[in-house]
Write a protein that holds these residues in place. Structure first.
Motif, PDB file in Angstrom:
ATOM      1  N   TRP A 147     -11.973   2.841  49.938  1.00 20.59           N
ATOM      2  CA  TRP A 147     -11.004   3.506  49.075  1.00 20.59           C
ATOM      3  C   TRP A 147     -10.874   2.785  47.728  1.00 20.59           C
ATOM      4  O   TRP A 147     -10.638   3.431  46.700  1.00 20.59           O
ATOM      5  CB  TRP A 147      -9.642   3.659  49.756  1.00 20.59           C
ATOM      6  CG  TRP A 147      -8.882   2.376  49.940  1.00 20.59           C
ATOM      7  CD1 TRP A 147      -8.914   1.549  51.018  1.00 20.59           C
ATOM      8  CD2 TRP A 147      -7.988   1.773  49.004  1.00 20.59           C
ATOM      9  NE1 TRP A 147      -8.093   0.460  50.828  1.00 20.59           N
ATOM     10  CE2 TRP A 147      -7.508   0.575  49.596  1.00 20.59           C
ATOM     11  CE3 TRP A 147      -7.537   2.115  47.736  1.00 20.59           C
ATOM     12  CZ2 TRP A 147      -6.602  -0.259  48.956  1.00 20.59           C
ATOM     13  CZ3 TRP A 147      -6.639   1.275  47.100  1.00 20.59           C
ATOM     14  CH2 TRP A 147      -6.184   0.106  47.707  1.00 20.59           C
ATOM     15  N   VAL A 148     -11.032   1.463  47.711  1.00 19.36           N
ATOM     16  CA  VAL A 148     -10.972   0.711  46.453  1.00 19.36           C
ATOM     17  C   VAL A 148     -12.196   1.050  45.609  1.00 19.36           C
ATOM     18  O   VAL A 148     -12.091   1.294  44.404  1.00 19.36           O
ATOM     19  CB  VAL A 148     -10.884  -0.808  46.718  1.00 19.36           C
ATOM     20  CG1 VAL A 148     -10.988  -1.594  45.423  1.00 19.36           C
ATOM     21  CG2 VAL A 148      -9.597  -1.148  47.447  1.00 19.36           C
ATOM     22  N   GLN A 185     -13.885   6.233  40.109  1.00 15.43           N
ATOM     23  CA  GLN A 185     -13.186   7.251  39.333  1.00 15.43           C
ATOM     24  C   GLN A 185     -12.740   6.697  37.975  1.00 15.43           C
ATOM     25  O   GLN A 185     -12.893   7.355  36.942  1.00 15.43           O
ATOM     26  CB  GLN A 185     -11.985   7.779  40.115  1.00 15.43           C
ATOM     27  CG  GLN A 185     -11.234   8.881  39.415  1.00 15.43           C
ATOM     28  CD  GLN A 185     -10.078   9.412  40.248  1.00 15.43           C
ATOM     29  OE1 GLN A 185      -9.777   8.915  41.326  1.00 15.43           O
ATOM     30  NE2 GLN A 185      -9.408  10.424  39.742  1.00 15.43           N
ATOM     31  N   ALA A 186     -12.191   5.486  37.975  1.00 17.40           N
ATOM     32  CA  ALA A 186     -11.725   4.885  36.722  1.00 17.40           C
ATOM     33  C   ALA A 186     -12.881   4.625  35.761  1.00 17.40           C
ATOM     34  O   ALA A 186     -12.796   4.940  34.565  1.00 17.40           O
ATOM     35  CB  ALA A 186     -10.985   3.580  37.016  1.00 17.40           C
ATOM     36  N   VAL A 187     -13.976   4.054  36.275  1.00 21.82           N
ATOM     37  CA  VAL A 187     -15.140   3.764  35.417  1.00 21.82           C
ATOM     38  C   VAL A 187     -15.727   5.057  34.873  1.00 21.82           C
ATOM     39  O   VAL A 187     -16.023   5.182  33.679  1.00 21.82           O
ATOM     40  CB  VAL A 187     -16.197   2.954  36.206  1.00 21.82           C
ATOM     41  CG1 VAL A 187     -17.511   2.886  35.447  1.00 21.82           C
ATOM     42  CG2 VAL A 187     -15.683   1.553  36.492  1.00 21.82           C
TER      43      VAL A 187
END
Length: 70
Positions: free
Chosen positions: A32-33, A39-41
């Motif tokens: 999950w991390v 997603q952020a990158v």
């Protein structure tokens, strides 16, 4: 914590990033991390799956050099 940066000077454009973790082994990261980081990158126009992973699992522990704040 993940940090990304980019910039340029008269000679070149540059970019980089670093992922800080309590573990030296990428495989210890929960799925999950990894999904959150992906997603952020990707939201910054980069491809998480093309980033270079530097394996630090063979680095010696340096716990005696770690300073803990009060």
């Amino acid at each position: 914590m993940m940090m990304l940066w980019c910039g340029e000077n008269p000679v070149m454009k540059y970019a980089g990033g670093i992922l800080l973790s309590k573990s030296k082994d990428y495989n210890d990261m929960p799925k999950w991390v990894e999904d959150e980081l992906r997603q952020a990158v990707n939201s910054h126009g980069l491809d998480f799956d093309k980033l270079f992973i530097n394996d630090n699992s063979q680095c010696a522990d340096d716990a005696e050099d770690i300073v803990t704040l009060p």
